[in-house]
Design an enzyme around this catalytic site. Sequence first.
Site, short mmCIF file in Angstrom:
data_model
loop_
_atom_site.label_atom_id
_atom_site.label_comp_id
_atom_site.label_asym_id
_atom_site.label_seq_id
_atom_site.Cartn_x
_atom_site.Cartn_y
_atom_site.Cartn_z
N GLY A 14 6.55 -33.31 33.06
CA GLY A 14 5.67 -33.51 34.27
C GLY A 14 5.78 -34.81 34.56
O GLY A 14 4.39 -35.37 35.24
N SER A 15 6.75 -35.73 34.56
CA SER A 15 6.44 -37.14 35.09
C SER A 15 6.62 -37.07 36.41
O SER A 15 5.76 -37.91 37.18
CB SER A 15 7.54 -38.02 34.29
N ASN A 16 7.30 -36.47 37.04
CA ASN A 16 7.39 -36.23 38.31
C ASN A 16 5.91 -35.77 39.02
O ASN A 16 5.46 -36.14 39.94
CB ASN A 16 8.46 -35.49 38.92
N LYS A 67 11.17 -10.31 37.84
CA LYS A 67 10.98 -11.53 38.51
C LYS A 67 9.88 -11.19 39.73
O LYS A 67 9.00 -12.25 40.07
CB LYS A 67 12.12 -11.85 38.86
N MET A 92 12.40 -24.91 35.47
CA MET A 92 13.92 -24.31 34.90
C MET A 92 14.27 -23.10 35.34
O MET A 92 14.69 -22.23 34.47
CB MET A 92 13.65 -24.75 33.53
N ARG A 93 13.67 -22.40 36.68
CA ARG A 93 13.89 -21.17 37.10
C ARG A 93 14.38 -21.09 38.35
O ARG A 93 14.11 -22.01 39.07
CB ARG A 93 12.75 -20.25 36.78
N LEU A 94 15.38 -20.17 38.81
CA LEU A 94 15.98 -19.90 40.03
C LEU A 94 14.80 -19.33 40.88
O LEU A 94 13.98 -18.56 40.16
CB LEU A 94 16.94 -19.04 40.01
N HIS A 111 16.48 -33.28 42.06
CA HIS A 111 17.64 -33.07 41.24
C HIS A 111 17.93 -34.51 40.83
O HIS A 111 18.38 -35.30 41.65
CB HIS A 111 18.51 -32.12 41.92
C1 GRF Z 1 13.80 -34.48 36.30
O1 GRF Z 1 14.81 -35.28 36.16
C2 GRF Z 1 14.12 -33.70 37.65
O2 GRF Z 1 14.80 -34.50 38.44
C3 GRF Z 1 14.79 -32.51 37.09
O3 GRF Z 1 14.15 -32.23 35.87
C4 GRF Z 1 13.46 -33.55 35.48
C5 GRF Z 1 12.02 -33.05 35.34
O4 GRF Z 1 11.29 -34.26 34.68
N1 GRF Z 1 14.62 -31.49 38.10
P1 GRF Z 1 9.69 -34.37 34.68
O5 GRF Z 1 9.33 -32.97 34.14
O6 GRF Z 1 9.34 -34.54 36.18
O7 GRF Z 1 9.34 -35.55 33.89
#
Ligand code: GRF
Length: 204
Positions: A14-16, A67, A92-94, A111
């Site tokens: 969850g850093s983003n 789904k 982590m899912r489509l 990404h």
């Molecule tokens: C990031 O590298 C993002 O680009 C990828 O998954 C990672 C998620 O990192 N899709 P965080 O959970 O946001 O720290």
Amino acid sequence: MKMGNVAVLLSGRGSNFAAIVRASRSAGANFTVRLAVSDRKDAPGLAKARRLGIPAFHADPKQFPDKAAYEEHVCALLAAEKTDLVCLAGYMRLVGPVLLSRFAGRILNIHPALLPSFPGLDAQGQALRHGVKVSGCTVHFVDAGTDTGPIIAQRAVAVHGDDSEETLSQRILRQEHRLYPWVIAQFFAGRLQVRGRSVMISDE
Ligand code: GRF
């Protein structure tokens, strides 16, 4: 100014998500983060959300027959917070047809590579093993494929000869944290114009 409502879907750290929340709380921001949803109960991102005072939900796919039913549940959570834009951040899912149709043109993903190179899992490892000298991150609209939707914006970083996956990931991540909030702000400012695969960002 009308504030856009953002929901973040995540599965991990969850850093983003935290970077998006930080940006939403800075002066002049045009969006607020209304909720975080994780398909994993133990995702550190959910705890982060609670610490930041943002409603955080665990939606467990295993509790639903398929789904579509799982995504109907997620859609109900998003609708309850009047979500305008869904941001995948380490989800982590489509994304399936239910979410895609309900939020057509309103789902973004980040990404950690310069797409279309190195889609899917372990993008940084793929880049290192391939021997590229430049990598980076990409924010794109989400479609039914894995990291295949129209590219909105990218930032590049150098790949060093002595990089490990860890050092390269960190360098890319710093750019992710800048790029994703910026793109969200452009979205809500109405500056993204999509023509087929081509996304134009108009000037301020
Ligand atoms: C990031 O590298 C993002 O680009 C990828 O998954 C990672 C998620 O990192 N899709 P965080 O959970 O946001 O720290």
